[in-house]
Design an enzyme around this catalytic site. Structure first.
Site, short mmCIF file in Angstrom:
data_model
loop_
_atom_site.label_atom_id
_atom_site.label_comp_id
_atom_site.label_asym_id
_atom_site.label_seq_id
_atom_site.Cartn_x
_atom_site.Cartn_y
_atom_site.Cartn_z
N SER A 21 0.85 -1.19 0.00
CA SER A 21 0.00 0.00 0.00
C SER A 21 0.89 1.24 0.00
CB SER A 21 -0.95 -0.04 1.21
OG SER A 21 -1.94 0.95 1.09
N ASN A 22 0.35 2.38 0.37
CA ASN A 22 1.13 3.63 0.35
C ASN A 22 0.62 4.55 1.46
OD1 ASN A 22 -1.04 5.43 -0.80
ND2 ASN A 22 -0.91 3.87 -2.40
N ARG A 23 1.24 5.73 1.56
CA ARG A 23 0.98 6.63 2.69
C ARG A 23 -0.23 7.54 2.52
NH1 ARG A 23 5.26 6.76 6.12
NH2 ARG A 23 7.24 6.04 5.26
N ALA A 88 -4.58 7.36 -4.44
CA ALA A 88 -3.21 6.89 -4.70
C ALA A 88 -3.31 5.40 -4.99
CB ALA A 88 -2.34 7.16 -3.48
#
Ligand code: CTP
Length: 210
Positions: A21-23, A88
């Site tokens: 995943s991402n921030r 995102a």
């Protein structure tokens, strides 16, 4: 008008307990949803996992993976006048998701990844969307040049570019500072401000242009 907004990260599972995943916090997308609702628009908010309350009046569709976001957008976009792609989305996912938790071994582990669906890139070409199309371009270098390229490639009416290499703005921050990139090459820089204030300005700009 009816706004479709994507927000937050996606999660691409490796096994039952792990994911890539991402921030992304989802704050920019949720602020856009709130601003659109406050301006009297209808909002469908297709959202990855975030720790934010559902904006009152929004139709929130919860998804986890890029494929689920692709399907939710495909199903909702036909009824919308404006689509803002703020999520995102993971560009790659594991080729295989293990049925059981991956066990540790002493050896090196190599992950094989495959591209996910480009949801924004599908809006015109696959979904046949004819409304006002807005993308976000998160860049760490040559901001406007890269954003203009994405604007053209994905058939957008507006690309909102932000420099994610700068601390304090963009990803997982309360503030953002963006450059609006328009077809034909013109740009307009908006000053650093809270995501809520920026969202209000963006919704006003988009509603008048759409
Ligand atoms: N986006 C999307 N689906 C994807 C990847 C991105 O809908 N699979 C959308 C994002 O929501 C954003 C825009 O496309 O509005 C640009 O995302 P970005 O990650 O900056 O662009 P990419 O085309 O993935 O280019 P790159 O990662 O090479 O910079």
């Amino acid at each position: 008008m009816h706004f479709l907004i994507t927000a937050g990260p996606t999660r691409e599972p490796l096994d039952p307990v792990r994911f890539l995943s991402n921030r992304s916090s989802g704050r920019m997308g949720y602020a856009l949803a709130e601003a659109a609702l406050a301006a009297g628009h209808a909002v469908t908010l297709v959202s990855g996992p975030v720790a934010l309350p559902v904006p009152a009046g929004a139709n929130r569709v919860r998804i986890e993976t890029a494929r689920e976001m692709f399907e939710a957008v495909r199903d909702a976009i036909g009824g919308c006048d404006v689509a803002i792609f703020c999520a995102a989305v993971a560009d790659y996912r594991p080729v295989a998701t293990a049925e059981h938790k991956l066990k540790k071994s002493g050896d090196r582990l190599v992950l094989e990844l495959e591209p996910t669906e480009d949801i924004l890139g599908s809006a015109r070409s696959v979904f046949g969307f004819r409304g006002y199309l807005v993308g976000f371009a998160a860049e760490t270098e040559r901001l406007v040049e890269h954003a203009q390229g994405k604007l053209m490639r994905k058939g957008c009416d507006l690309m909102i570019a932000n420099d994610v290499a700068r601390p304090g703005i963009g990803f997982d921050s309360d503030e953002n500072e963006v450059i609006l990139c328009l077809p034909g090459g013109s740009t307009r820089a908006l000053p650093r401000q809270s995501k809520k204030d920026l969202a209000r300005e963006l919704v006003a700009f988009i509603a008048s242009a759409a």
